[in-house]
Design an enzyme around this catalytic site. Structure first.
Site, PDB file in Angstrom:
ATOM      1  N   ARG A 104       0.826  -1.204   0.000  1.00  0.00           N
ATOM      2  CA  ARG A 104       0.000   0.000   0.000  1.00  0.00           C
ATOM      3  C   ARG A 104       0.854   1.245   0.000  1.00  0.00           C
ATOM      4  O   ARG A 104       1.901   1.303   0.634  1.00  0.00           O
ATOM      5  CB  ARG A 104      -0.896   0.010   1.236  1.00  0.00           C
ATOM      6  CG  ARG A 104      -1.811   1.221   1.302  1.00  0.00           C
ATOM      7  CD  ARG A 104      -2.705   1.157   2.515  1.00  0.00           C
ATOM      8  NE  ARG A 104      -2.195   2.046   3.552  1.00  0.00           N
ATOM      9  CZ  ARG A 104      -2.881   2.351   4.649  1.00  0.00           C
ATOM     10  NH1 ARG A 104      -4.069   1.841   4.871  1.00  0.00           N
ATOM     11  NH2 ARG A 104      -2.363   3.156   5.537  1.00  0.00           N
ATOM     12  N   CYS A 106       0.007   5.392   0.824  1.00  0.00           N
ATOM     13  CA  CYS A 106      -1.022   6.302   1.323  1.00  0.00           C
ATOM     14  C   CYS A 106      -0.407   7.698   1.321  1.00  0.00           C
ATOM     15  O   CYS A 106       0.592   7.933   2.010  1.00  0.00           O
ATOM     16  CB  CYS A 106      -1.473   5.903   2.719  1.00  0.00           C
ATOM     17  SG  CYS A 106      -2.915   6.812   3.290  1.00  0.00           S
TER      18      CYS A 106
END
Length: 126
Positions: A104, A106
Site C-alpha cells: 500500500r 497512502c
C-alpha cells in the site's frame, strides 16, 4: 485482451475512464470516492463514512470482475488530511480488507474530486 468492468453497484465514472480494467489475470481499478451509487451523491461528511462508502464501491467493482479484497495485491490511498484522518481511515480500511495485507501507498493530497476526503484504487489478482 483488455476488458472494461462496469457495475451499477458502484458509481459511474465522472470522466473519460472505466471503473476498472481487466487484462490477463489482473484487475486495475480506477480510484473510488465516496459517491453513493444509488443517488450519485457524496452523502457522508466525515472520514469514517466516506471511507466506508469508498470500500463498498471498491468491493462492488471487485465482485463485478470476479475477485475480492483477499486477492488485492496493491492499493493506493489518497487522503486530503493525513494528520487528522489517517487513523480513522486505517480502521475502516483494515475492516474491509479482513486478513488481507496488500502492499500500500497512502499519500496526502491537496484536493480530490467533489471535495471528498479520501480516494482509493486497487490492483487485484483474478
Amino acid at each position: 485482451m483488455m476488458d472494461t468492468i462496469y457495475t451499477k453497484n458502484a458509481p459511474n465514472a465522472i470522466g473519460p475512464y472505466s471503473q476498472a480494467v481487466k487484462i490477463g489475470d489482473m484487475l486495475y481499478t480506477s480510484g473510488q470516492i465516496a459517491i453513493n451509487p444509488a443517488t450519485g451523491n457524496v452523502e457522508a461528511t466525515d472520514i469514517v463514512g466516506q471511507s466506508k462508502q469508498v470500500m463498498a464501491n471498491l468491493k462492488a467493482v471487485l465482485e463485478a470482475a470476479g475477485t475480492s479484497f483477499d486477492k488485492v495485491v496493491k492499493t493506493t490511498c489518497f487522503l486530503k488530511d493525513v494528520a487528522r484522518d489517517f487513523g480513522a481511515f486505517n480502521e475502516v480500511y483494515a475492516e474491509a480488507m479482513g486478513d488481507a495485507k496488500p502492499a500500500r501507498s497512502c499519500v496526502g493530497v491537496a484536493d480530490l474530486p467533489k471535495g471528498v476526503l479520501v480516494e482509493v484504487e486497487v490492483i487485484a489478482a483474478l
